[in-house]
Scaffold this motif. Structure first.
Motif, PDB file in Angstrom:
ATOM      1  N   VAL A 110       0.861  -1.185   0.000  1.00  0.00           N
ATOM      2  CA  VAL A 110       0.000   0.000   0.000  1.00  0.00           C
ATOM      3  C   VAL A 110       0.893   1.229   0.000  1.00  0.00           C
ATOM      4  O   VAL A 110       1.870   1.290   0.750  1.00  0.00           O
ATOM      5  N   SER A 111       0.553   2.205  -0.821  1.00  0.00           N
ATOM      6  CA  SER A 111       1.326   3.449  -0.830  1.00  0.00           C
ATOM      7  C   SER A 111       0.380   4.643  -0.923  1.00  0.00           C
ATOM      8  O   SER A 111      -0.726   4.548  -1.450  1.00  0.00           O
ATOM      9  N   LEU A 112       0.841   5.762  -0.363  1.00  0.00           N
ATOM     10  CA  LEU A 112       0.085   7.021  -0.422  1.00  0.00           C
ATOM     11  C   LEU A 112       0.391   7.715  -1.741  1.00  0.00           C
ATOM     12  O   LEU A 112       1.547   7.993  -2.054  1.00  0.00           O
ATOM     13  N   GLN A 113      -0.648   7.997  -2.503  1.00  0.00           N
ATOM     14  CA  GLN A 113      -0.483   8.684  -3.780  1.00  0.00           C
ATOM     15  C   GLN A 113      -0.728  10.181  -3.661  1.00  0.00           C
ATOM     16  O   GLN A 113      -0.138  10.978  -4.384  1.00  0.00           O
ATOM     17  N   GLY A 114      -1.593  10.561  -2.741  1.00  0.00           N
ATOM     18  CA  GLY A 114      -1.866  11.978  -2.562  1.00  0.00           C
ATOM     19  C   GLY A 114      -2.868  12.185  -1.442  1.00  0.00           C
ATOM     20  O   GLY A 114      -3.620  11.280  -1.078  1.00  0.00           O
ATOM     21  N   ALA A 115      -2.855  13.392  -0.883  1.00  0.00           N
ATOM     22  CA  ALA A 115      -3.782  13.723   0.194  1.00  0.00           C
ATOM     23  C   ALA A 115      -4.096  15.209   0.131  1.00  0.00           C
ATOM     24  O   ALA A 115      -3.213  16.037  -0.088  1.00  0.00           O
ATOM     25  N   SER A 116      -5.358  15.545   0.290  1.00  0.00           N
ATOM     26  CA  SER A 116      -5.793  16.941   0.260  1.00  0.00           C
ATOM     27  C   SER A 116      -7.082  17.041   1.056  1.00  0.00           C
ATOM     28  O   SER A 116      -7.555  16.065   1.643  1.00  0.00           O
ATOM     29  N   GLU A 120      -3.855   5.534  10.009  1.00  0.00           N
ATOM     30  CA  GLU A 120      -3.510   5.928  11.380  1.00  0.00           C
ATOM     31  C   GLU A 120      -2.265   6.804  11.397  1.00  0.00           C
ATOM     32  O   GLU A 120      -2.161   7.742  12.184  1.00  0.00           O
ATOM     33  N   THR A 121      -1.321   6.495  10.526  1.00  0.00           N
ATOM     34  CA  THR A 121      -0.094   7.289  10.441  1.00  0.00           C
ATOM     35  C   THR A 121      -0.395   8.707   9.986  1.00  0.00           C
ATOM     36  O   THR A 121       0.108   9.684  10.541  1.00  0.00           O
ATOM     37  N   LEU A 122      -1.236   8.822   8.970  1.00  0.00           N
ATOM     38  CA  LEU A 122      -1.622  10.158   8.486  1.00  0.00           C
ATOM     39  C   LEU A 122      -2.352  10.933   9.575  1.00  0.00           C
ATOM     40  O   LEU A 122      -2.123  12.131   9.768  1.00  0.00           O
ATOM     41  N   ALA A 123      -3.252  10.261  10.294  1.00  0.00           N
ATOM     42  CA  ALA A 123      -4.005  10.929  11.349  1.00  0.00           C
ATOM     43  C   ALA A 123      -3.075  11.423  12.458  1.00  0.00           C
ATOM     44  O   ALA A 123      -3.261  12.518  13.006  1.00  0.00           O
TER      45      ALA A 123
END
Length: 351
Positions: free
Chosen positions: A306-312, A340-343
């Motif tokens: 799983v990877s983060l592609q973008g967040a806004s 959870e990491t993003l939060a």
């Protein structure tokens, strides 16, 4: 003398009920309230009973109790506890309890070793007891014996039994356990976290966090006053930050500066930097916004899962990679960990 397996279980659990607290923390006054110790003891007993009940199924094939020369016994490399970190200070209560009781009362669990001319056995559970008896033999008690129960265990069963013992021990740090789990994941479970979690009766989410914390390198650990300061909950965001190659170099540089500062404080006889301050300083190194971050969680065999592609403000975009080698449940656990990491960094979904 060999004992019947059923009798062994009964005697072992009875001994544990009577002596577990003296072995772990030293003797306490009769009637003294110790609710947390009682809970730890009950949990340890239930866990050990569950693990050792497998004797009846043939997983542990033979049990013998014997008094041994500790010099002929080595610590098992698969145990989470670091034998090199044991000393008179952190074993003092156990040493005093053994002296007061006229010898070791709670037997350790060992197994035979082959092909080693120096050692006949290795300790699966009872490393502190082994160290303490060895110390006593060198310090005025040369006839003190190491009481042990010899069990015929395979490596995976030995790992589970040692893990049951260590869960109730406060002096086994999260970092020690995390690295022990990471090694066992490859050695015993083919990098399948779901299988390992099931065998150890742990949640997949919690186990995944432990495995991630195990990746924190020694160069970063050196920034802390002690490796024992690297605790799971506060260290997990740090481990995730180190997954971002753009942040790793800055964090490593900050860790070197902090390690030097800790050394200066020790030399001056001053209190060290707290773990909270160290983690805060490391996470602040080259802090990036969520938008520019790269987060990748690997699956089996170190392949991306799983990877983060973008967040806004509009949402979060994740990529699920092919060939990750995980089950659906394991993959969902990875997604949960990433969210959870993003939060934790203030970049989670707005609900």
């Amino acid at each position: 003398m060999a004992r019947k397996q059923k009798d062994y279980l009964t005697a072992l659990l009875a001994d544990e009920i009577e002596n577990h607290e003296a072995d772990a923390t030293g003797s306490e006054p009769e009637g003294a309230p110790a609710p947390r110790a009682d809970r730890a003891r009950r949990n340890s007993l239930l866990g050990r009973e569950s693990a050792l009940a497998r004797v009846a199924s043939g997983e542990v094939r033979q049990v013998t109790q014997i008094a041994l020369d500790p010099a002929r016994v080595r610590p098992w490399a698969g145990n989470a506890r670091s034998y090199n970190h044991l000393n008179e200070e952190n074993c003092r209560e156990l040493i005093d309890a053994i002296i007061a009781e006229g010898g070791q009362k709670v037997p350790a669990i060992v197994r035979r070793v082959d092909g080693d001319p120096t050692f006949e056995f290795e300790v699966i559970a009872g490393t502190r007891r082994h160290w303490s008896i060895s110390w006593l033999r060198q310090n005025s008690y040369p006839d003190m014996k190491f009481l042990a129960q010899i069990a015929d265990l395979d490596d995976e069963a030995a790992f589970r039994l040692a893990d049951i013992e260590n869960r109730a021990r406060k002096d086994v740090s999260d970092l020690e356990r995390a690295r022990n789990y990471a090694a066992a994941l490859k050695t015993h479970y083919g990098n399948h976290q779901s299988r390992m979690a099931e065998r150890l009766k742990l949640s997949q989410s919690w186990l995944s966090k432990m495995i991630k914390v195990a990746t924190i390198p020694d160069t970063i650990v050196a920034a802390f006053a002690s490796p024992a300061d690297v605790q799971l909950k506060p260290a997990y965001p740090l481990a995730m930050a180190l997954s971002d190659p753009k942040r790793t170099r800055s964090i490593q540089s900050a860790a070197r500066d902090l390690a030097a500062k800790q050394a200066d404080l020790r030399e001056a006889g001053k209190p060290p930097l707290s773990a909270q301050d160290v983690i805060k300083a490391l996470l602040a190194a080259d802090q990036r916004t969520t938008k520019g971050r790269e987060i990748v969680l690997n699956g089996a065999h170190d392949r991306p899962a799983v990877s983060l592609q973008g967040a806004s403000r509009q949402g979060i975009t994740l990529r699920l990679h092919a060939g990750h080698g995980l089950s659906d449940d394991e993959l969902l656990a990875k997604v949960k960990l990433l969210l959870e990491t993003l939060a934790a960094d203030g970049g989670g979904l707005q609900r």
